[in-house]
Design a protein around this motif. Structure first.
Motif, PDB file in Angstrom:
ATOM      1  N   ARG A 137       0.853  -1.182   0.000  1.00 31.56           N
ATOM      2  CA  ARG A 137       0.000   0.000   0.000  1.00 31.56           C
ATOM      3  C   ARG A 137       0.899   1.245   0.000  1.00 31.56           C
ATOM      4  NH1 ARG A 137      -0.588  -1.867   5.405  1.00 31.56           N
ATOM      5  NH2 ARG A 137       0.088  -0.329   6.974  1.00 31.56           N
ATOM      6  N   LYS A 138       0.466   2.263  -0.746  1.00 33.17           N
ATOM      7  CA  LYS A 138       1.288   3.463  -0.906  1.00 33.17           C
ATOM      8  C   LYS A 138       1.416   4.242   0.404  1.00 33.17           C
ATOM      9  CE  LYS A 138      -0.199   3.910  -5.718  1.00 33.17           C
ATOM     10  NZ  LYS A 138      -0.914   4.761  -6.714  1.00 33.17           N
ATOM     11  N   ASN A 139       0.336   4.283   1.172  1.00 34.17           N
ATOM     12  CA  ASN A 139       0.366   4.966   2.471  1.00 34.17           C
ATOM     13  C   ASN A 139      -0.709   4.343   3.354  1.00 34.17           C
ATOM     14  OD1 ASN A 139      -2.214   6.449   1.969  1.00 34.17           O
ATOM     15  ND2 ASN A 139      -0.959   7.484   0.401  1.00 34.17           N
ATOM     16  N   GLU A 140      -0.836   4.866   4.561  1.00 35.98           N
ATOM     17  CA  GLU A 140      -1.749   4.277   5.530  1.00 35.98           C
ATOM     18  C   GLU A 140      -3.199   4.300   5.081  1.00 35.98           C
ATOM     19  OE1 GLU A 140      -0.837   2.613   8.209  1.00 35.98           O
ATOM     20  OE2 GLU A 140       1.229   2.977   7.580  1.00 35.98           O
ATOM     21  N   ASN A 141      -3.579   5.248   4.227  1.00 37.69           N
ATOM     22  CA  ASN A 141      -4.962   5.374   3.780  1.00 37.69           C
ATOM     23  C   ASN A 141      -5.225   4.719   2.434  1.00 37.69           C
ATOM     24  OD1 ASN A 141      -5.663   6.971   6.074  1.00 37.69           O
ATOM     25  ND2 ASN A 141      -4.711   8.744   5.095  1.00 37.69           N
ATOM     26  N   SER A 142      -4.201   4.089   1.851  1.00 37.10           N
ATOM     27  CA  SER A 142      -4.342   3.440   0.544  1.00 37.10           C
ATOM     28  C   SER A 142      -4.730   1.981   0.703  1.00 37.10           C
ATOM     29  CB  SER A 142      -3.027   3.536  -0.238  1.00 37.10           C
ATOM     30  OG  SER A 142      -2.650   4.872  -0.459  1.00 37.10           O
ATOM     31  N   PRO A 143      -5.403   1.408  -0.298  1.00 39.60           N
ATOM     32  CA  PRO A 143      -5.747  -0.017  -0.232  1.00 39.60           C
ATOM     33  C   PRO A 143      -4.508  -0.888  -0.435  1.00 39.60           C
ATOM     34  CG  PRO A 143      -6.335   0.884  -2.369  1.00 39.60           C
ATOM     35  CD  PRO A 143      -5.898   2.047  -1.530  1.00 39.60           C
ATOM     36  N   ASN A 144      -4.560  -2.104   0.060  1.00 37.57           N
ATOM     37  CA  ASN A 144      -3.493  -3.071  -0.178  1.00 37.57           C
ATOM     38  C   ASN A 144      -3.691  -3.680  -1.563  1.00 37.57           C
ATOM     39  OD1 ASN A 144      -2.082  -3.152   2.471  1.00 37.57           O
ATOM     40  ND2 ASN A 144      -4.103  -3.758   3.194  1.00 37.57           N
ATOM     41  N   ILE A 145      -2.688  -3.525  -2.425  1.00 42.58           N
ATOM     42  CA  ILE A 145      -2.798  -4.041  -3.788  1.00 42.58           C
ATOM     43  C   ILE A 145      -1.842  -5.208  -3.982  1.00 42.58           C
ATOM     44  CG2 ILE A 145      -3.539  -1.837  -4.766  1.00 42.58           C
ATOM     45  CD1 ILE A 145      -0.659  -1.402  -5.726  1.00 42.58           C
ATOM     46  N   ASP A 146      -2.263  -6.207  -4.757  1.00 44.26           N
ATOM     47  CA  ASP A 146      -1.376  -7.304  -5.106  1.00 44.26           C
ATOM     48  C   ASP A 146      -0.273  -6.765  -6.013  1.00 44.26           C
ATOM     49  OD1 ASP A 146      -3.256  -8.764  -3.792  1.00 44.26           O
ATOM     50  OD2 ASP A 146      -3.921  -9.927  -5.515  1.00 44.26           O
ATOM     51  N   PHE A 147       0.967  -7.191  -5.787  1.00 49.21           N
ATOM     52  CA  PHE A 147       2.051  -6.766  -6.663  1.00 49.21           C
ATOM     53  C   PHE A 147       3.068  -7.895  -6.802  1.00 49.21           C
ATOM     54  CE2 PHE A 147       4.357  -6.313  -2.806  1.00 49.21           C
ATOM     55  CZ  PHE A 147       5.707  -6.122  -3.095  1.00 49.21           C
ATOM     56  N   ASN A 148       3.923  -7.757  -7.809  1.00 48.94           N
ATOM     57  CA  ASN A 148       4.965  -8.742  -8.073  1.00 48.94           C
ATOM     58  C   ASN A 148       6.314  -8.135  -7.701  1.00 48.94           C
ATOM     59  OD1 ASN A 148       6.663 -10.727  -8.983  1.00 48.94           O
ATOM     60  ND2 ASN A 148       6.130 -10.538 -11.139  1.00 48.94           N
ATOM     61  N   PRO A 149       6.974  -8.602  -6.634  1.00 50.94           N
ATOM     62  CA  PRO A 149       8.269  -8.039  -6.234  1.00 50.94           C
ATOM     63  C   PRO A 149       9.339  -8.146  -7.321  1.00 50.94           C
ATOM     64  CG  PRO A 149       7.374  -9.447  -4.503  1.00 50.94           C
ATOM     65  CD  PRO A 149       6.530  -9.665  -5.723  1.00 50.94           C
ATOM     66  N   LEU A 150       9.105  -9.005  -8.327  1.00 52.85           N
ATOM     67  CA  LEU A 150      10.065  -9.188  -9.409  1.00 52.85           C
ATOM     68  C   LEU A 150       9.818  -8.218 -10.567  1.00 52.85           C
ATOM     69  CD1 LEU A 150       9.975 -13.103  -9.504  1.00 52.85           C
ATOM     70  CD2 LEU A 150      11.559 -11.640  -8.244  1.00 52.85           C
ATOM     71  N   ASP A 151       8.761  -7.417 -10.478  1.00 54.25           N
ATOM     72  CA  ASP A 151       8.391  -6.540 -11.588  1.00 54.25           C
ATOM     73  C   ASP A 151       7.999  -5.169 -11.056  1.00 54.25           C
ATOM     74  OD1 ASP A 151       7.464  -5.336 -13.869  1.00 54.25           O
ATOM     75  OD2 ASP A 151       5.867  -6.777 -14.279  1.00 54.25           O
ATOM     76  N   THR A 152       8.856  -4.171 -11.263  1.00 53.61           N
ATOM     77  CA  THR A 152       8.595  -2.824 -10.732  1.00 53.61           C
ATOM     78  C   THR A 152       7.376  -2.168 -11.359  1.00 53.61           C
ATOM     79  OG1 THR A 152      10.159  -1.907 -12.340  1.00 53.61           O
ATOM     80  CG2 THR A 152      11.017  -2.421 -10.157  1.00 53.61           C
ATOM     81  N   ASP A 153       6.944  -2.629 -12.527  1.00 55.13           N
ATOM     82  CA  ASP A 153       5.756  -2.049 -13.161  1.00 55.13           C
ATOM     83  C   ASP A 153       4.490  -2.283 -12.337  1.00 55.13           C
ATOM     84  OD1 ASP A 153       7.172  -1.032 -15.299  1.00 55.13           O
ATOM     85  OD2 ASP A 153       6.805  -2.760 -16.589  1.00 55.13           O
ATOM     86  N   THR A 154       4.531  -3.250 -11.404  1.00 60.95           N
ATOM     87  CA  THR A 154       3.349  -3.564 -10.592  1.00 60.95           C
ATOM     88  C   THR A 154       3.398  -2.925  -9.208  1.00 60.95           C
ATOM     89  OG1 THR A 154       4.280  -5.583  -9.597  1.00 60.95           O
ATOM     90  CG2 THR A 154       3.235  -5.801 -11.760  1.00 60.95           C
ATOM     91  N   PHE A 155       4.481  -2.210  -8.884  1.00 63.26           N
ATOM     92  CA  PHE A 155       4.677  -1.712  -7.523  1.00 63.26           C
ATOM     93  C   PHE A 155       3.632  -0.680  -7.099  1.00 63.26           C
ATOM     94  CE2 PHE A 155       9.310  -2.772  -6.300  1.00 63.26           C
ATOM     95  CZ  PHE A 155       9.140  -4.056  -6.773  1.00 63.26           C
ATOM     96  N   TRP A 156       3.194   0.184  -8.007  1.00 61.42           N
ATOM     97  CA  TRP A 156       2.342   1.295  -7.621  1.00 61.42           C
ATOM     98  C   TRP A 156       0.889   1.127  -8.065  1.00 61.42           C
ATOM     99  CZ3 TRP A 156       5.268   3.016  -4.169  1.00 61.42           C
ATOM    100  CH2 TRP A 156       6.650   3.108  -4.358  1.00 61.42           C
ATOM    101  N   GLU A 157       0.667   0.386  -9.130  1.00 64.07           N
ATOM    102  CA  GLU A 157      -0.702   0.216  -9.628  1.00 64.07           C
ATOM    103  C   GLU A 157      -1.212  -1.209  -9.461  1.00 64.07           C
ATOM    104  OE1 GLU A 157      -2.434   2.777 -10.390  1.00 64.07           O
ATOM    105  OE2 GLU A 157      -0.723   4.136 -10.205  1.00 64.07           O
ATOM    106  N   GLY A 158      -0.374  -2.132  -9.020  1.00 63.39           N
ATOM    107  CA  GLY A 158      -0.797  -3.502  -8.795  1.00 63.39           C
ATOM    108  C   GLY A 158      -0.714  -4.375 -10.038  1.00 63.39           C
TER     109      GLY A 158
END
Length: 221
Positions: free
Chosen positions: A158-179
């Protein structure tokens, strides 16, 4: 004579300075000289010895497990005509390695990631009707697991405390901010060259031991 007096004054002044500002007696080891100021490992190797271990009331655990067995599990067994699993076991070392690599890969790929905002989402899931299957990841799974309930763990951020938890791939930076998008097939840099490698891998964990079909020595039978 004057030079002698000046030398004495200098010595006395230096002595007073040393007395008020003693040199640091700490010695520096070779390892300290050669060690980097900080590293990814320093950020993720945490000590929780001062934090209490989380607990749950034993009667609550039994009540909740029995509630699942007497309701959801009963309907699943009747509908599927199987004796479905109601627990899954993971080796502790497997879980520790998985959590470590989530943090390590995420921080290594983007040092702006806040480790405190990382998490895990467990998806209820089901093994295919027949094993082995078309998926090579299931080659080591027992054929008795076919149609059985299981879990898949996916890293979240999640980007900050008020953001939702998004699924992401630690191996792919393209998924870090938008899931991870619904049509995701893996990192762009590793697009498949052949049809047989069409499905790309992401950071995830499955392959625990199910009960049933395996035997169970848990607290809630």
């Amino acid at each position: 004579m004057i030079s002698t007096i000046l030398l004495v004054i200098t010595i006395i002044a230096f002595g007073i300075y040393v007395f008020k500002n003693p040199p640091n007696q700490r010695t520096t080891s070779i390892s300290e000289l050669s060690a980097p100021e900080s590293s990814t490992n320093d950020k993720i190797c945490m000590d929780y010895s001062d934090d209490p271990m989380n607990t749950l009331d034993i009667d609550l655990i039994r009540d909740m497990v029995d509630g699942y067995k007497n309701n959801q599990l009963k309907h699943i067994n009747d509908a599927e005509n199987i004796d479905d699993a109601y627990s899954i076991w993971f080796d502790l070392d497997i879980l520790k390695k998985f959590i470590y690599h989530i943090e390590y890969k995420a921080l290594n790929n983007n040092n702006a990631i806040n480790p405190e905002n990382l998490g895990l989402r467990f998806y209820y899931s089901r093994y295919p009707d027949e094993l082995p299957s078309q998926y090579t990841d299931l080659n080591t799974v027992s054929i008795t697991y076919a149609k059985h309930h299981t879990l898949i763990a996916i890293p979240t951020y999640r980007k900050n405390e008020n953001s939702p938890n998004i699924d992401f791939n630690p191996l792919d930076t393209d998924t870090f901010w938008e899931g991870i998008p619904s049509n995701y097939s893996g990192p762009i840099s590793s697009l498949p060259l052949t049809k047989s490698s069409q499905n790309q891998s992401i950071g995830a964990q499955n392959h625990g031991s199910l009960y049933p079909p395996h035997s169970n020595n848990g607290i809630a039978f």
